[in-house]
Design an enzyme around this catalytic site. Structure first.
Site, PDB file in Angstrom:
ATOM      1  N   ALA A  80       0.865  -1.263  -0.062  1.00  0.00           N
ATOM      2  CA  ALA A  80       0.036   0.022   0.178  1.00  0.00           C
ATOM      3  C   ALA A  80       0.793   1.062   0.013  1.00  0.00           C
ATOM      4  CB  ALA A  80      -0.876   0.125   1.184  1.00  0.00           C
ATOM      5  N   ILE A 135       1.523   9.673  -5.134  1.00  0.00           N
ATOM      6  CA  ILE A 135       2.095  11.016  -4.570  1.00  0.00           C
ATOM      7  C   ILE A 135       3.371  11.403  -5.589  1.00  0.00           C
ATOM      8  CG2 ILE A 135       3.617  11.881  -2.833  1.00  0.00           C
ATOM      9  CD1 ILE A 135       2.142  10.145  -1.145  1.00  0.00           C
ATOM     10  N   THR A 151       2.182   1.695  -3.613  1.00  0.00           N
ATOM     11  CA  THR A 151       1.061   2.238  -4.511  1.00  0.00           C
ATOM     12  C   THR A 151       1.020   3.635  -4.234  1.00  0.00           C
ATOM     13  OG1 THR A 151       0.458  -0.144  -4.303  1.00  0.00           O
ATOM     14  CG2 THR A 151      -0.837   1.500  -5.386  1.00  0.00           C
ATOM     15  N   ASP A 152       0.619   3.946  -3.014  1.00  0.00           N
ATOM     16  CA  ASP A 152       0.451   5.468  -2.819  1.00  0.00           C
ATOM     17  C   ASP A 152       1.561   6.309  -2.940  1.00  0.00           C
ATOM     18  OD1 ASP A 152      -1.445   7.105  -1.601  1.00  0.00           O
ATOM     19  OD2 ASP A 152      -0.700   7.367   0.125  1.00  0.00           O
ATOM     20  N   GLY A 153       3.055   5.513  -3.001  1.00  0.00           N
ATOM     21  CA  GLY A 153       3.938   6.393  -3.184  1.00  0.00           C
ATOM     22  C   GLY A 153       4.081   7.020  -4.752  1.00  0.00           C
TER      23      GLY A 153
END
Length: 80
Positions: free
Chosen positions: A56, A64, A59-61
């Site tokens: 997660a 961003i 993926t979130d990185g």
């Protein structure tokens, strides 16, 4: 100066929007697999949860980073 349609805001919106949708879908799928794996083998809950948070975060990185690149293009257009 030429009169025309500036496509950069549309490109930035697509860059950020597609990255956000992909990130949300990816985290949702991984979260559902985490619940399935935990239901099948409860003794592996800690290992699965660690992997989930790692995936997660990556993926979130990516989302961003895409947001940062989009905002960079919006404020300092390197194509002009």
């Amino acid at each position: 100066m030429t009169q025309g349609f500036d496509i950069l805001p549309l490109a930035v919106a697509l860059l950020i929007g597609i990255a956000a949708v992909g990130s949300c879908i990816g985290i949702g799928i991984v979260g559902s697999r985490l619940l399935e794996g935990t239901a099948r083998q409860p003794e592996l809950k800690d290992q699965l949860q660690t992997l989930f948070f790692l995936i997660a975060g990556v993926t979130d990185g990516a989302f961003i980073i895409a947001t940062g690149i989009g905002l960079w293009f919006a404020t300092a257009n390197p194509f002009r």
